[in-house]
Design an enzyme around this catalytic site. Sequence first.
Site, PDB file in Angstrom:
ATOM      1  N   SER A  33       8.732  10.928   8.870  1.00 15.23           N
ATOM      2  CA  SER A  33       7.721  11.942   8.604  1.00 15.23           C
ATOM      3  C   SER A  33       8.258  13.290   9.029  1.00 15.23           C
ATOM      4  O   SER A  33       9.096  13.380   9.942  1.00 15.23           O
ATOM      5  CB  SER A  33       6.437  11.634   9.388  1.00 15.23           C
ATOM      6  OG  SER A  33       5.512  12.704   9.296  1.00 15.23           O
ATOM      7  N   TYR A  51       1.180   9.615  16.884  1.00 17.27           N
ATOM      8  CA  TYR A  51       1.977   9.519  15.664  1.00 17.27           C
ATOM      9  C   TYR A  51       3.190  10.446  15.747  1.00 17.27           C
ATOM     10  O   TYR A  51       4.305  10.053  15.408  1.00 17.27           O
ATOM     11  CB  TYR A  51       1.096   9.875  14.472  1.00 17.27           C
ATOM     12  CG  TYR A  51       1.738   9.664  13.123  1.00 17.27           C
ATOM     13  CD1 TYR A  51       1.794   8.398  12.554  1.00 17.27           C
ATOM     14  CD2 TYR A  51       2.262  10.731  12.399  1.00 17.27           C
ATOM     15  CE1 TYR A  51       2.369   8.197  11.310  1.00 17.27           C
ATOM     16  CE2 TYR A  51       2.836  10.541  11.155  1.00 17.27           C
ATOM     17  CZ  TYR A  51       2.879   9.271  10.604  1.00 17.27           C
ATOM     18  OH  TYR A  51       3.451   9.084   9.373  1.00 17.27           O
ATOM     19  N   LYS A  68       7.190   9.242  15.553  1.00 17.60           N
ATOM     20  CA  LYS A  68       8.105   9.683  14.502  1.00 17.60           C
ATOM     21  C   LYS A  68       9.295  10.464  15.084  1.00 17.60           C
ATOM     22  O   LYS A  68      10.401  10.417  14.513  1.00 17.60           O
ATOM     23  CB  LYS A  68       7.360  10.522  13.466  1.00 17.60           C
ATOM     24  CG  LYS A  68       6.305   9.730  12.701  1.00 17.60           C
ATOM     25  CD  LYS A  68       6.902   8.503  12.005  1.00 17.60           C
ATOM     26  CE  LYS A  68       5.867   7.706  11.243  1.00 17.60           C
ATOM     27  NZ  LYS A  68       6.431   6.537  10.545  1.00 17.60           N
ATOM     28  N   SER A 118       0.836  -1.201   0.000  1.00 17.87           N
ATOM     29  CA  SER A 118       0.000   0.000   0.000  1.00 17.87           C
ATOM     30  C   SER A 118       0.869   1.248   0.000  1.00 17.87           C
ATOM     31  O   SER A 118       2.014   1.230   0.463  1.00 17.87           O
ATOM     32  CB  SER A 118      -0.889  -0.018   1.261  1.00 17.87           C
ATOM     33  OG  SER A 118      -1.825   1.018   1.255  1.00 17.87           O
ATOM     34  N   ILE A 124       3.210   4.381   0.011  1.00 21.40           N
ATOM     35  CA  ILE A 124       4.615   4.627  -0.307  1.00 21.40           C
ATOM     36  C   ILE A 124       5.372   3.323  -0.528  1.00 21.40           C
ATOM     37  O   ILE A 124       6.215   3.217  -1.426  1.00 21.40           O
ATOM     38  CB  ILE A 124       5.274   5.452   0.818  1.00 21.40           C
ATOM     39  CG1 ILE A 124       4.656   6.848   0.891  1.00 21.40           C
ATOM     40  CG2 ILE A 124       6.784   5.550   0.605  1.00 21.40           C
ATOM     41  CD1 ILE A 124       5.029   7.623   2.154  1.00 21.40           C
TER      42      ILE A 124
END
Length: 297
Positions: free
Chosen positions: A145, A158, A162, A18, A20
């Site tokens: 990210s 998240y 990251k 899925s 990237i």
Amino acid sequence: MPADRGPGRVVWVTGASSGIGLATALACAARGDRLVLSSRAPGPLEEAARQCRAAGSPDVLVAPLDIGDDDAVRAVGQRARQRFGRLDVVVQNAGVAAYGRIDEVPAEVLEALFRTNVLGAAHVAGEAVRTFREQGDGVLVVVGSVLGRLTVPWMGAYNASKFALRGLVRTMQQENRDVPGLRISLVAPGGVDTPIYDQSATVLGRRNRPPYPVASPEDVAAKVLRAADTDQRWHRELDAGWANPAMKAAFGLAPGLFDALSRPAMRLLGFAPGRRPSGPGNVLAPQPDGERLRQRR
């Protein structure tokens, strides 16, 4: 990746069914690379392998995997070496997301997110580095990210994962300077048109979307290949998104203003019209029907 290897390298991509990861696998296939494809969803992973073979990969090993399981990660690494004799590039891309204030995100979702985004990434990176140190060369590319350098509301879990991932990569870069042929890079996208927004956990009951400016998964895959192809050891971190430098500068230089604007900006740019049910998304278990290259329209 080592300049003398050219096409036909062995590339292991996680999260390959899925977004990237799929775009990266297809880009490598078009160059004639041999592939190891991993994700938690066997059905979409087989479809990704079919597309990669059609795109030009001469050999694809399908290896379903939950990267949160270290024993399983090591087993896939062993299968890859048995099949191909070596690994040239490992792309650690698998990750999940959750929306909601930190105090509102269920504990099991928070723990599972960190198990994938931090512990799982560490498992894959560790397996890659052990292999590359034994070989004397190899390239690890970790997809992080821009939210590893700045924060936004309602994505605290998240954000934190990251930030931790960026610290993990920087430390591993320091620790492995003694092996000149071993290179480690971080690719940090901004908003990208992938299914992670549809698949994310949420307690907000709102539809999520990638914030402007939105890159395509192919744009990020090109940065991943650039990181893998670059020989300079100083090429440690690549942004994928033209607005990333400005956002990072604002976050660091004008934190009060950034924080004041972040809530209205997130409401405007981070959510789409309409509602979606609150729930764990694909954080606790894969959702094969949601696996695709881009976000559902």
